[in-house]
Design a protein around this motif. Structure first.
Motif, PDB file in Angstrom:
ATOM      1  N   ALA A  47       3.426  18.128 -10.248  1.00 47.71           N
ATOM      2  CA  ALA A  47       2.627  19.358 -10.248  1.00 47.71           C
ATOM      3  C   ALA A  47       3.486  20.554  -9.818  1.00 47.71           C
ATOM      4  O   ALA A  47       3.392  21.636 -10.397  1.00 47.71           O
ATOM      5  N   ALA A  48       4.339  20.357  -8.818  1.00 48.40           N
ATOM      6  CA  ALA A  48       5.179  21.448  -8.312  1.00 48.40           C
ATOM      7  C   ALA A  48       6.220  21.897  -9.328  1.00 48.40           C
ATOM      8  O   ALA A  48       6.596  23.065  -9.353  1.00 48.40           O
ATOM      9  N   THR A  49       6.683  20.982 -10.175  1.00 48.89           N
ATOM     10  CA  THR A  49       7.693  21.341 -11.168  1.00 48.89           C
ATOM     11  C   THR A  49       7.068  21.727 -12.494  1.00 48.89           C
ATOM     12  O   THR A  49       7.776  21.977 -13.469  1.00 48.89           O
ATOM     13  N   GLY A  50       5.750  21.758 -12.533  1.00 45.16           N
ATOM     14  CA  GLY A  50       5.082  22.080 -13.788  1.00 45.16           C
ATOM     15  C   GLY A  50       5.308  20.995 -14.821  1.00 45.16           C
ATOM     16  O   GLY A  50       5.364  21.263 -16.008  1.00 45.16           O
ATOM     17  N   ASN A  51       5.462  19.766 -14.371  1.00 41.53           N
ATOM     18  CA  ASN A  51       5.730  18.632 -15.253  1.00 41.53           C
ATOM     19  C   ASN A  51       6.962  18.861 -16.119  1.00 41.53           C
ATOM     20  O   ASN A  51       7.036  18.395 -17.250  1.00 41.53           O
ATOM     21  N   ALA A  52       7.946  19.581 -15.580  1.00 47.22           N
ATOM     22  CA  ALA A  52       9.164  19.898 -16.334  1.00 47.22           C
ATOM     23  C   ALA A  52       9.883  18.645 -16.807  1.00 47.22           C
ATOM     24  O   ALA A  52      10.553  18.666 -17.834  1.00 47.22           O
ATOM     25  N   VAL A  53       9.736  17.554 -16.082  1.00 51.60           N
ATOM     26  CA  VAL A  53      10.403  16.321 -16.487  1.00 51.60           C
ATOM     27  C   VAL A  53       9.925  15.870 -17.870  1.00 51.60           C
ATOM     28  O   VAL A  53      10.668  15.234 -18.605  1.00 51.60           O
ATOM     29  N   ALA A  54       8.708  16.226 -18.244  1.00 53.16           N
ATOM     30  CA  ALA A  54       8.194  15.866 -19.569  1.00 53.16           C
ATOM     31  C   ALA A  54       8.958  16.577 -20.675  1.00 53.16           C
ATOM     32  O   ALA A  54       8.947  16.137 -21.820  1.00 53.16           O
ATOM     33  N   PRO A  63       0.813  -1.220   0.000  1.00 53.60           N
ATOM     34  CA  PRO A  63       0.000   0.000   0.000  1.00 53.60           C
ATOM     35  C   PRO A  63       0.852   1.278   0.000  1.00 53.60           C
ATOM     36  O   PRO A  63       0.396   2.328  -0.451  1.00 53.60           O
ATOM     37  N   GLU A  64       2.099   1.173   0.461  1.00 56.96           N
ATOM     38  CA  GLU A  64       2.990   2.336   0.447  1.00 56.96           C
ATOM     39  C   GLU A  64       3.238   2.842  -0.963  1.00 56.96           C
ATOM     40  O   GLU A  64       3.603   4.001  -1.160  1.00 56.96           O
ATOM     41  N   LEU A  65       3.060   1.982  -1.936  1.00 57.17           N
ATOM     42  CA  LEU A  65       3.251   2.375  -3.331  1.00 57.17           C
ATOM     43  C   LEU A  65       2.315   3.524  -3.700  1.00 57.17           C
ATOM     44  O   LEU A  65       2.702   4.441  -4.421  1.00 57.17           O
ATOM     45  N   LEU A  66       1.103   3.495  -3.174  1.00 54.10           N
ATOM     46  CA  LEU A  66       0.152   4.565  -3.462  1.00 54.10           C
ATOM     47  C   LEU A  66       0.634   5.889  -2.879  1.00 54.10           C
ATOM     48  O   LEU A  66       0.467   6.943  -3.493  1.00 54.10           O
ATOM     49  N   ASP A  67       1.258   5.833  -1.701  1.00 56.37           N
ATOM     50  CA  ASP A  67       1.826   7.047  -1.103  1.00 56.37           C
ATOM     51  C   ASP A  67       2.951   7.590  -1.972  1.00 56.37           C
ATOM     52  O   ASP A  67       3.040   8.798  -2.206  1.00 56.37           O
ATOM     53  N   LEU A  68       3.810   6.686  -2.455  1.00 58.18           N
ATOM     54  CA  LEU A  68       4.920   7.092  -3.319  1.00 58.18           C
ATOM     55  C   LEU A  68       4.395   7.768  -4.588  1.00 58.18           C
ATOM     56  O   LEU A  68       4.895   8.822  -4.997  1.00 58.18           O
ATOM     57  N   LEU A  69       3.385   7.182  -5.189  1.00 58.13           N
ATOM     58  CA  LEU A  69       2.835   7.751  -6.423  1.00 58.13           C
ATOM     59  C   LEU A  69       2.142   9.080  -6.165  1.00 58.13           C
ATOM     60  O   LEU A  69       2.217   9.992  -6.992  1.00 58.13           O
ATOM     61  N   ALA A  70       1.502   9.217  -5.014  1.00 52.26           N
ATOM     62  CA  ALA A  70       0.867  10.497  -4.669  1.00 52.26           C
ATOM     63  C   ALA A  70       1.922  11.588  -4.505  1.00 52.26           C
ATOM     64  O   ALA A  70       1.746  12.717  -4.991  1.00 52.26           O
ATOM     65  N   VAL A  71       3.033  11.256  -3.859  1.00 54.38           N
ATOM     66  CA  VAL A  71       4.121  12.226  -3.699  1.00 54.38           C
ATOM     67  C   VAL A  71       4.705  12.571  -5.065  1.00 54.38           C
ATOM     68  O   VAL A  71       4.999  13.738  -5.361  1.00 54.38           O
ATOM     69  N   ALA A  72       4.861  11.567  -5.937  1.00 53.79           N
ATOM     70  CA  ALA A  72       5.393  11.818  -7.283  1.00 53.79           C
ATOM     71  C   ALA A  72       4.468  12.742  -8.068  1.00 53.79           C
ATOM     72  O   ALA A  72       4.945  13.645  -8.769  1.00 53.79           O
ATOM     73  N   GLU A  73       3.157  12.542  -7.950  1.00 58.29           N
ATOM     74  CA  GLU A  73       2.216  13.422  -8.639  1.00 58.29           C
ATOM     75  C   GLU A  73       2.332  14.846  -8.116  1.00 58.29           C
ATOM     76  O   GLU A  73       2.281  15.804  -8.886  1.00 58.29           O
ATOM     77  N   GLY A  74       2.512  14.987  -6.805  1.00 61.32           N
ATOM     78  CA  GLY A  74       2.701  16.312  -6.223  1.00 61.32           C
ATOM     79  C   GLY A  74       3.974  16.968  -6.726  1.00 61.32           C
ATOM     80  O   GLY A  74       4.001  18.165  -7.022  1.00 61.32           O
TER      81      GLY A  74
END
Length: 127
Positions: free
Chosen positions: A100-107, A86-97
């Motif tokens: 969002a914070a970087t403006g999806n600059a990684v894309a 279940p920790e995987l969902l926490d990791l993915l939520a942090v990654a989504e945040g």
């Protein structure tokens, strides 16, 4: 664990984290994880819902199983997959945040970003 360390040359200890992120570094595997976050599913259901072939789904589920992130139970002749951590969902939520914070600059990263046409889900759906 990934933490600040004065020993920056100790890259070997980061190998498991690198393997985890490589395992999650594929859009198809992320789509499978996202779907399994909603509940258990059979391979046939995952194929239908994601518009992917059975071989594609099975190979990506095998990768996620090797990483210890998903597992299955037999139900008759079918295999029903579920998330194991279940920790995987926490990791993915942090990654989504973070995205969002970087403006999806990684894309826009010229090294790691990939065009939509190289996305396995987009390719498989186009067939």
């Amino acid at each position: 664990m990934i933490t600040a360390s004065p020993d920056v040359s100790g890259r070997a200890e980061l190998a498991p984290a690198g393997a985890l992120f490589r395992g999650l570094g594929d859009p198809t595997r992320l789509a499978l994880v996202r779907r399994l976050a909603r509940g258990e599913a059979r391979v046939v259901d995952l194929c239908t819902e994601l518009g992917l072939s059975q071989s594609t789904v099975s190979s990506h589920l095998a990768c996620l199983r090797d990483c210890g992130l998903v597992d299955y139970r037999a139900q008759g002749r079918a295999s029903v997959y579920h998330l194991t951590r279940p920790e995987l969902l926490d990791l993915l939520a942090v990654a989504e945040g973070l995205l969002a914070a970087t403006g999806n600059a990684v894309a826009l990263c010229p090294t790691y970003a990939s065009p939509t046409t190289s996305d396995p889900i987009a390719k498989e759906s186009a067939r």
